[in-house]
Design an enzyme around this catalytic site. Structure first.
Site, PDB file in Angstrom:
ATOM      1  N   LYS A   1      44.653  25.707  41.586  1.00 53.63           N
ATOM      2  CA  LYS A   1      43.511  25.488  40.696  1.00 53.63           C
ATOM      3  C   LYS A   1      43.992  24.900  39.367  1.00 53.63           C
ATOM      4  O   LYS A   1      43.374  23.981  38.815  1.00 53.63           O
ATOM      5  CB  LYS A   1      42.760  26.808  40.463  1.00 53.63           C
ATOM      6  CG  LYS A   1      41.998  27.282  41.703  1.00 53.63           C
ATOM      7  CD  LYS A   1      41.499  28.703  41.565  1.00 53.63           C
ATOM      8  CE  LYS A   1      40.854  29.185  42.860  1.00 53.63           C
ATOM      9  NZ  LYS A   1      40.447  30.603  42.833  1.00 53.63           N
TER      10      LYS A   1
ATOM     11  N   GLN B   1      41.011  36.040  39.112  1.00 56.51           N
ATOM     12  CA  GLN B   1      41.379  35.886  40.523  1.00 56.51           C
ATOM     13  C   GLN B   1      41.264  37.225  41.257  1.00 56.51           C
ATOM     14  O   GLN B   1      41.804  38.237  40.808  1.00 56.51           O
ATOM     15  CB  GLN B   1      42.814  35.333  40.627  1.00 56.51           C
ATOM     16  CG  GLN B   1      43.257  35.034  42.034  1.00 56.51           C
ATOM     17  CD  GLN B   1      42.442  33.921  42.709  1.00 56.51           C
ATOM     18  OE1 GLN B   1      42.163  32.895  42.111  1.00 56.51           O
ATOM     19  NE2 GLN B   1      42.049  34.143  43.954  1.00 56.51           N
TER      20      GLN B   1
ATOM     21  N   ASP C   1      32.844  30.895  38.390  1.00 58.95           N
ATOM     22  CA  ASP C   1      32.792  31.330  39.790  1.00 58.95           C
ATOM     23  C   ASP C   1      31.363  31.706  40.202  1.00 58.95           C
ATOM     24  O   ASP C   1      31.097  31.946  41.375  1.00 58.95           O
ATOM     25  CB  ASP C   1      33.708  32.546  40.006  1.00 58.95           C
ATOM     26  CG  ASP C   1      35.115  32.143  40.437  1.00 58.95           C
ATOM     27  OD1 ASP C   1      35.249  31.093  41.090  1.00 58.95           O
ATOM     28  OD2 ASP C   1      36.066  32.896  40.136  1.00 58.95           O
TER      29      ASP C   1
END
Ligand code: NDP
Length: 291
Positions: A54, A98, A121
């Site tokens: 990412k 994460q 997200d």
């Protein structure tokens, strides 16, 4: 006849090139460089790889990326303090915590602490609510990656029966929500571990999406000839290889189109994260002033 392979890797490269052009224009106009902060707690090898990919993708499109690394014994309070600091940092536009988190930290206590305007997200309850109501602030990355693969390969969704295997908050549920929105117009069946006669439901699909985390679970006899098969699963086998939730070699002889693993949905997920980070920077910046 063998299915057409839907190459997520090259599609993601095309989308990243489009995002890079938009980032360059945005930065030229506002003097703001979009920035994604990734938070990594502990030392999960898969998470290390995801976060590294990412961050590299951010840099490729001209965004800044920051890595906040915390030890495995971090407390919930310490992580919350870090999230709040990133919320208050005007140079950070997107925040990514994460998953999975170590056992002592409850994701449900952390994810709602991310400022909704930086929640790239799309896990925050406010953003989930907006999505369900059909006026999303951010589109959840993996489900949006699935929709992009379909759209950019000219595969019709409207009026089609989409059967989704897996009802997680990250993939199955948001994807089902997005597919039934007005304008997308699919008919959706959402299956899970308590679904009865899953194979016969799968065989009724025009588009079958597998997101259950079970290696090669979907066999050829669960797929009607001509079905579009999208494999979200990423499973590491004992020999170190990666396979999806679909028995690719057998199913590609039945399906009309199929995504491989790797090089399928995964690269699209990262491209959609970049898109959300740019959107966050754009929404948070008016005439060069960070709001
Ligand atoms: P979760 O473990 O959160 O959810 C799995 C879902 O699958 C659950 O709803 C579960 O049902 C259902 N399920 C599990 N086994 C079966 C079964 N035998 N029959 C029917 N349903 C079953 O997984 P995620 O959604 O987070 O991830 C799914 C897969 O997608 C994983 O392989 C993951 O690595 C991958 N993934 C890939 C991404 C990408 O970018 N390509 C991004 C995110 C995930 P129940 O709810 O009843 O327990």
């Amino acid at each position: 006849m063998s299915a057409m392979i839907l190459d997520g890797q090259s599609l993601a490269a095309t989308i990243q090139a489009e995002i890079a052009a938009e980032v360059a224009e945005f930065t030229h106009r506002t003097a703001v460089v979009p920035c994604l902060a990734a938070v990594l707690v502990g030392e999960n090898p898969a998470s290390e790889v995801y976060v590294r990919n990412k961050r590299r993708a951010c840099e490729r499109v001209g965004m800044r990326s920051v890595l906040e690394r915390l030890p495995a014994d971090t407390t919930q309070g310490e992580l919350l303090r870090l999230v709040r600091r990133l919320n208050d940092d005007a140079s950070v536009h997107g925040i990514l915590v994460q998953l999975p988190l170590p056992a002592q930290i409850e994701p449900s206590a952390i994810l709602p602490a991310v400022a909704p305007s930086k929640d790239v997200d799309a896990f925050h309850p406010e953003n989930v609510g907006l999505l369900v109501q059909g006026r999303p602030r951010f589109l959840p990355c993996t489900p949006q990656g699935v929709l992009e693969i379909l759209k950019r390969n000219n595969l019709t969704v409207a009026g089609r029966h989409v059967v989704i295997l897996g009802r997680s908050d990250i993939v199955g549920k948001p994807l089902a929500n997005m597919l039934v929105q007005r304008g997308v117009d699919a008919t959706v069946t959402l299956c899970h571990s308590r679904t009865k006669d899953l194979a016969s439901l799968a065989r009724q699909a025009d588009i079958l999406v597998a997101a259950i985390g079970q290696p090669r679970f979907v066999k050829a006899d669960m797929v009607r000839p001509g079905t579009v098969v999208i494999d979200v699963g990423i499973n590491r086998l004992a020999d170190g290889s990666l396979v999806g939730d679909v028995d690719f070699e057998a199913v590609k002889e039945v399906a009309s189109h199929i995504t491989p693993v790797p090089r399928g949905v995964g690269p699209l997920t990262i491209a959609m994260l970049l898109q959300n980070t740019l959107a966050a920077a754009t929404q948070g910046t008016v005439n060069g002033q960070t709001t």
